[in-house]
Design an enzyme around this catalytic site. Structure first.
Site, PDB file in Angstrom:
ATOM      1  N   TRP A 108     -12.371 -18.232 -23.779  1.00  0.00           N
ATOM      2  CA  TRP A 108     -12.437 -19.397 -22.889  1.00  0.00           C
ATOM      3  C   TRP A 108     -13.384 -20.466 -23.402  1.00  0.00           C
ATOM      4  CZ3 TRP A 108      -8.623 -20.659 -20.074  1.00  0.00           C
ATOM      5  CH2 TRP A 108      -7.805 -19.676 -19.510  1.00  0.00           C
ATOM      6  N   ASP A 171     -19.304 -22.902 -17.379  1.00  0.00           N
ATOM      7  CA  ASP A 171     -18.060 -22.438 -16.757  1.00  0.00           C
ATOM      8  C   ASP A 171     -18.329 -21.057 -16.169  1.00  0.00           C
ATOM      9  OD1 ASP A 171     -15.562 -21.480 -16.086  1.00  0.00           O
ATOM     10  OD2 ASP A 171     -14.668 -21.736 -18.079  1.00  0.00           O
ATOM     11  N   LYS A 195     -10.724 -16.508  -8.769  1.00  0.00           N
ATOM     12  CA  LYS A 195     -11.312 -15.232  -9.179  1.00  0.00           C
ATOM     13  C   LYS A 195     -12.443 -14.811  -8.247  1.00  0.00           C
ATOM     14  CE  LYS A 195      -9.693 -16.254 -13.711  1.00  0.00           C
ATOM     15  NZ  LYS A 195      -9.908 -17.145 -14.848  1.00  0.00           N
TER      16      LYS A 195
HETATM   17  C1  LIG Z   1      -9.564 -18.121 -15.669  1.00  0.00           C
HETATM   18  C2  LIG Z   1     -10.558 -18.891 -16.422  1.00  0.00           C
HETATM   19  C3  LIG Z   1     -10.347 -20.247 -16.763  1.00  0.00           C
HETATM   20  C4  LIG Z   1      -9.058 -20.984 -16.456  1.00  0.00           C
HETATM   21  O1  LIG Z   1      -8.940 -21.261 -15.097  1.00  0.00           O
HETATM   22  P1  LIG Z   1      -7.704 -22.159 -14.580  1.00  0.00           P
HETATM   23  O2  LIG Z   1      -7.923 -22.235 -13.113  1.00  0.00           O
HETATM   24  O3  LIG Z   1      -6.433 -21.428 -14.950  1.00  0.00           O
HETATM   25  O4  LIG Z   1      -7.804 -23.476 -15.254  1.00  0.00           O
HETATM   26  C5  LIG Z   1     -11.358 -20.903 -17.430  1.00  0.00           C
HETATM   27  N1  LIG Z   1     -12.521 -20.297 -17.745  1.00  0.00           N
HETATM   28  C6  LIG Z   1     -12.746 -19.000 -17.422  1.00  0.00           C
HETATM   29  C7  LIG Z   1     -14.063 -18.377 -17.778  1.00  0.00           C
HETATM   30  C8  LIG Z   1     -11.785 -18.264 -16.763  1.00  0.00           C
HETATM   31  O5  LIG Z   1     -12.011 -16.972 -16.455  1.00  0.00           O
END
Ligand SMILES: *Cc1c(COP(=O)(O)O)cnc(C)c1O
Length: 360
Positions: A108, A171, A195
């Site tokens: 990511w 993030d 999540k």
């Molecule tokens: C799932 C995830 C993303 C992507 O999220 P989206 O909502 O599909 O854009 C980005 N960064 C991390 C760390 C993730 O786990």
């Protein structure tokens, strides 16, 4: 290998892509779909209503309490997921001559850096070689350091955020609300909701006031942090339903004891899983150095990778779904989000033992 669309009733999903919601939260949401707070259904709650403003402010207040957000930060509700933030962060924060430093730790963080590089100069750093004192002479001034606190695909996690000479942009999509946050160096935090915070559609952005007012003129209004902050995230229709689910999920987390309780659970569960893997005499092979192992998404392989399809098939037969690793990385992965029930974890532990007994 794709599993079924969702774990059937009685089964448990360990998918990395969506965190399960606790039954109490599902009940609260189901009830509110018919009638909410003695009024109409939350599904058609107008964003212009006083009731929605209250819901939004309660949600922001719960986030501020749970995450310990100090004064001087804006809590924004956006759309487009974490993936949109990969581009929106540089578009909102970088001046024309600035560069963005990106910590390269896995899937990511690389996706974030690749998207940012479409809009800005990106300096790539490795987590074991952060030398902030000596950017090369031809490097533009660095405006921030981007990192991915938990690499969902790789099973790799920062045990604590690093000290940084630049504001951190983090993030936290997959470990939000599972760890305490040190706000000292934090300039901006973002996370998709699906999540840790509820259902898809909502993206949380927490940004320090000093970083506002820098957006490029071409940034669309609804994606401009400063414009959104000025409009209290209601510049246009926000994701009302996803905010409602986040409100319910945050209430549940508060009732469990907040982030300290979630952090304790995350540590206990992941340690149990790693202990089982480490004690397997090499039958199971955790792929990450112990110092950097994720408490949310333990990844591992089998000593004999040819057994992987059988592992997944027998897991499904035992009611355990979505244990395959990220499609780009292969192997196996267990995702342990806040809403993952204890029963799922203990069923998984029994399955790991039984599978080794039968195939070891
Ligand atoms: C799932 C995830 C993303 C992507 O999220 P989206 O909502 O599909 O854009 C980005 N960064 C991390 C760390 C993730 O786990």
């Amino acid at each position: 290998m794709a599993g079924p669309s969702a774990a059937p009733a009685g089964g448990h999903s360990f998918s990395a892509a969506a965190g399960p919601l606790p039954p109490e939260v599902v009940d609260e949401v189901a009830q509110a779909c018919r009638s909410w707070r003695g009024g109409g259904p939350v599904l058609s709650l107008p964003f212009t209503s006083e009731a929605f403003r209250e819901l939004q402010h309660e949600t922001q207040a719960r986030l501020r309490r749970l995450l310990g957000i100090p004064p001087g930060y804006q809590v924004l509700f956006m759309q487009g997921g974490a993936s949109a933030q990969f581009a929106l962060v540089p578009l909102n924060l970088l001046g024309p001559d600035d560069a963005a430093a990106h910590m390269d730790t896995g899937h990511w963080s690389r996706r974030a850096a690749a998207e940012a590089a479409r809009h800005a100069r990106v300096v790539s750093l490795r987590h074991d070689a952060l030398d902030p004192s000596a950017p090369s002479p031809d490097t533009a001034p660095v405006a921030y350091l981007h990192l991915t606190s938990n690499e969902t695909a790789d099973g790799w996690q920062w045990p604590r955020l690093p000290a940084s000479p630049w504001p951190l942009v983090v993030d936290m999509s997959s470990d939000l609300l599972t760890r305490e946050i040190d706000w000292t160096d934090l300039g901006l935090l973002y996370a998709s909701a699906q999540k840790a915070l509820g259902v898809p559609g909502l993206t949380l952005v927490v940004v320090r006031d000093e970083l506002l007012g820098r957006a490029r003129p071409s940034v669309p209004g609804v994606m401009n942090y400063t414009a959104l902050a000025a409009a209290d995230s209601r510049l246009n229709t926000p994701p009302v339903f996803a905010i409602f689910v986040a409100h319910a999920m945050l209430g549940w987390i508060e009732r469990q004891g907040g982030v300290p309780a979630m952090a304790h659970t995350a540590a206990r569960r992941s340690e149990a899983v790693y202990q089982a893997l480490d004690a397997s005499g090499g039958f199971y092979r955790p792929g990450v150095d112990p110092a950097w192992r994720s408490r949310i998404n333990p990844c591992f392989g089998l000593a004999d990778p040819a057994l992987t399809p059988r592992f997944l098939e027998q897991a499904r037969a035992a009611g355990l779904f979505d244990l395959q690793g990220h499609p780009d990385l292969g192997g196996l992965r267990v995702s342990l989000y806040n809403g993952t029930p204890e029963a799922a974890v203990s069923a998984l532990m029994s399955f790991l033992r039984a599978f080794q007994r039968n195939h070891g």
